[in-house]
Design a protein around this motif. Structure first.
Motif, PDB file in Angstrom:
ATOM      1  N   VAL A 104      26.806  69.857 -22.286  1.00  0.00           N
ATOM      2  CA  VAL A 104      28.267  69.986 -22.241  1.00  0.00           C
ATOM      3  C   VAL A 104      28.941  68.775 -22.895  1.00  0.00           C
ATOM      4  CG1 VAL A 104      30.265  70.104 -20.691  1.00  0.00           C
ATOM      5  CG2 VAL A 104      28.231  71.491 -20.221  1.00  0.00           C
ATOM      6  N   TYR A 105      28.431  67.595 -22.634  1.00  0.00           N
ATOM      7  CA  TYR A 105      29.033  66.389 -23.223  1.00  0.00           C
ATOM      8  C   TYR A 105      28.908  66.378 -24.742  1.00  0.00           C
ATOM      9  CZ  TYR A 105      29.464  64.414 -18.527  1.00  0.00           C
ATOM     10  OH  TYR A 105      29.785  64.182 -17.225  1.00  0.00           O
ATOM     11  N   VAL A 106      27.795  66.859 -25.270  1.00  0.00           N
ATOM     12  CA  VAL A 106      27.661  66.914 -26.729  1.00  0.00           C
ATOM     13  C   VAL A 106      28.651  67.935 -27.296  1.00  0.00           C
ATOM     14  CG1 VAL A 106      26.140  67.433 -28.676  1.00  0.00           C
ATOM     15  CG2 VAL A 106      25.283  66.082 -26.752  1.00  0.00           C
ATOM     16  N   LEU A 107      28.836  69.052 -26.595  1.00  0.00           N
ATOM     17  CA  LEU A 107      29.835  70.027 -27.054  1.00  0.00           C
ATOM     18  C   LEU A 107      31.227  69.400 -27.052  1.00  0.00           C
ATOM     19  CD1 LEU A 107      30.755  72.820 -27.960  1.00  0.00           C
ATOM     20  CD2 LEU A 107      30.872  73.465 -25.520  1.00  0.00           C
ATOM     21  N   GLU A 108      31.570  68.662 -25.998  1.00  0.00           N
ATOM     22  CA  GLU A 108      32.883  68.009 -25.956  1.00  0.00           C
ATOM     23  C   GLU A 108      33.036  67.020 -27.107  1.00  0.00           C
ATOM     24  OE1 GLU A 108      33.155  66.373 -22.017  1.00  0.00           O
ATOM     25  OE2 GLU A 108      33.860  68.252 -21.180  1.00  0.00           O
ATOM     26  N   LEU A 109      31.995  66.225 -27.368  1.00  0.00           N
ATOM     27  CA  LEU A 109      32.033  65.279 -28.483  1.00  0.00           C
ATOM     28  C   LEU A 109      32.262  66.014 -29.804  1.00  0.00           C
ATOM     29  CD1 LEU A 109      31.537  62.422 -29.729  1.00  0.00           C
ATOM     30  CD2 LEU A 109      29.111  63.063 -29.831  1.00  0.00           C
ATOM     31  N   TYR A 110      31.538  67.106 -29.987  1.00  0.00           N
ATOM     32  CA  TYR A 110      31.658  67.870 -31.218  1.00  0.00           C
ATOM     33  C   TYR A 110      33.063  68.479 -31.366  1.00  0.00           C
ATOM     34  CZ  TYR A 110      30.889  71.498 -34.701  1.00  0.00           C
ATOM     35  OH  TYR A 110      30.992  72.306 -35.800  1.00  0.00           O
ATOM     36  N   LYS A 111      33.597  69.025 -30.293  1.00  0.00           N
ATOM     37  CA  LYS A 111      34.934  69.627 -30.357  1.00  0.00           C
ATOM     38  C   LYS A 111      36.011  68.580 -30.634  1.00  0.00           C
ATOM     39  CE  LYS A 111      34.653  73.826 -27.663  1.00  0.00           C
ATOM     40  NZ  LYS A 111      35.170  74.525 -26.479  1.00  0.00           N
ATOM     41  N   PHE A 140      26.354  75.065 -12.962  1.00  0.00           N
ATOM     42  CA  PHE A 140      26.024  74.183 -14.079  1.00  0.00           C
ATOM     43  C   PHE A 140      25.132  74.883 -15.095  1.00  0.00           C
ATOM     44  CE2 PHE A 140      27.784  70.689 -11.683  1.00  0.00           C
ATOM     45  CZ  PHE A 140      28.310  69.897 -12.693  1.00  0.00           C
ATOM     46  N   HIS A 141      24.229  75.711 -14.628  1.00  0.00           N
ATOM     47  CA  HIS A 141      23.382  76.494 -15.530  1.00  0.00           C
ATOM     48  C   HIS A 141      24.256  77.369 -16.434  1.00  0.00           C
ATOM     49  CE1 HIS A 141      20.158  79.222 -16.835  1.00  0.00           C
ATOM     50  NE2 HIS A 141      20.971  80.205 -16.514  1.00  0.00           N
ATOM     51  N   MET A 142      25.201  78.076 -15.837  1.00  0.00           N
ATOM     52  CA  MET A 142      26.068  78.954 -16.629  1.00  0.00           C
ATOM     53  C   MET A 142      26.923  78.160 -17.611  1.00  0.00           C
ATOM     54  SD  MET A 142      27.137  81.998 -13.989  1.00  0.00           S
ATOM     55  CE  MET A 142      27.491  80.994 -12.558  1.00  0.00           C
ATOM     56  N   THR A 143      27.444  77.023 -17.167  1.00  0.00           N
ATOM     57  CA  THR A 143      28.244  76.172 -18.052  1.00  0.00           C
ATOM     58  C   THR A 143      27.411  75.698 -19.240  1.00  0.00           C
ATOM     59  OG1 THR A 143      29.575  75.458 -16.170  1.00  0.00           O
ATOM     60  CG2 THR A 143      29.662  74.073 -18.141  1.00  0.00           C
ATOM     61  N   ALA A 144      26.184  75.268 -18.953  1.00  0.00           N
ATOM     62  CA  ALA A 144      25.298  74.787 -20.020  1.00  0.00           C
ATOM     63  C   ALA A 144      24.942  75.902 -20.994  1.00  0.00           C
ATOM     64  CB  ALA A 144      24.031  74.182 -19.421  1.00  0.00           C
ATOM     65  N   MET A 145      24.749  77.105 -20.499  1.00  0.00           N
ATOM     66  CA  MET A 145      24.394  78.216 -21.378  1.00  0.00           C
ATOM     67  C   MET A 145      25.548  78.553 -22.322  1.00  0.00           C
ATOM     68  SD  MET A 145      21.229  79.029 -20.930  1.00  0.00           S
ATOM     69  CE  MET A 145      21.146  77.247 -21.055  1.00  0.00           C
ATOM     70  N   ARG A 146      26.769  78.515 -21.816  1.00  0.00           N
ATOM     71  CA  ARG A 146      27.924  78.762 -22.682  1.00  0.00           C
ATOM     72  C   ARG A 146      28.052  77.659 -23.731  1.00  0.00           C
ATOM     73  NH1 ARG A 146      31.745  82.598 -20.595  1.00  0.00           N
ATOM     74  NH2 ARG A 146      32.801  82.241 -22.560  1.00  0.00           N
ATOM     75  N   ALA A 147      27.872  76.406 -23.309  1.00  0.00           N
ATOM     76  CA  ALA A 147      27.977  75.276 -24.238  1.00  0.00           C
ATOM     77  C   ALA A 147      26.865  75.326 -25.276  1.00  0.00           C
ATOM     78  CB  ALA A 147      27.939  73.957 -23.469  1.00  0.00           C
ATOM     79  N   ALA A 148      25.635  75.598 -24.829  1.00  0.00           N
ATOM     80  CA  ALA A 148      24.500  75.647 -25.761  1.00  0.00           C
ATOM     81  C   ALA A 148      24.661  76.778 -26.769  1.00  0.00           C
ATOM     82  CB  ALA A 148      23.192  75.794 -24.987  1.00  0.00           C
TER      83      ALA A 148
END
Length: 160
Positions: free
Chosen positions: A18-25, A81-89
């Protein structure tokens, strides 16, 4: 090393993605995304592997270790958290052109969403309901024979 070093924690691994997705966005920094992508991919694959039996992470540690979540088959906290990570990934996989992993992550999210309702939703006679903090003796497609409590931080992953 690329191996577990101590406690195997569901929320820490999920939050990395999730943090890498936030950084990328925020930065549109493709170079950093490409740098982290191999680790993100392995993390997403590992997270999916923890959910193979029930569709939700099975008996994992969390940063809330004082609550003893690993003694239960599932916990709402790890599941969200699993669901959040799957959406981010899935979103990150699309950004790097890994459509196969994006599809697998999206499917894992959908499976977890359905499993969360099956395993963790408690609907008392009043008609109102809530997600239990944790459940044990769970059978895929049927639910958990034992459910315990309510844990409001279980939905922390939704705010990200």
């Amino acid at each position: 090393p690329d191996t577990a070093e101590g406690r195997v924690m569901s929320d820490s691994t999920s939050m990395f993605i999730v943090y890498v997705l936030e950084l990328y966005k925020w930065s549109a920094d493709v170079q950093s995304l490409n740098l982290y992508w191999p680790t993100i991919k392995r993390a997403a694959q590992w997270i999916m592997s923890t959910a193979e039996a029930l569709g939700l992470p099975f008996k994992l540690e969390t940063t809330y270790d004082q609550l003893g979540f690993p003694q239960y088959d599932i916990s709402s906290y790890s599941s969200v958290f699993h669901m959040t990570a799957m959406r981010a990934a899935a979103e990150l996989a699309e950004a790097v052109g890994d459509h196969e992993l994006a599809s697998k992550c999206s499917a894992s999210y959908e499976t977890a969403r359905t499993a969360m309702d099956t395993f963790a939703w408690i609907s008392p006679d009043s008609g109102d309901g809530f997600y239990s903090a944790a459940g044990s003796h769970c059978t895929r497609g049927q639910g958990c024979a034992v459910q315990t409590g309510f844990f409001s931080d279980a939905f922390y992953g939704q705010v990200l």
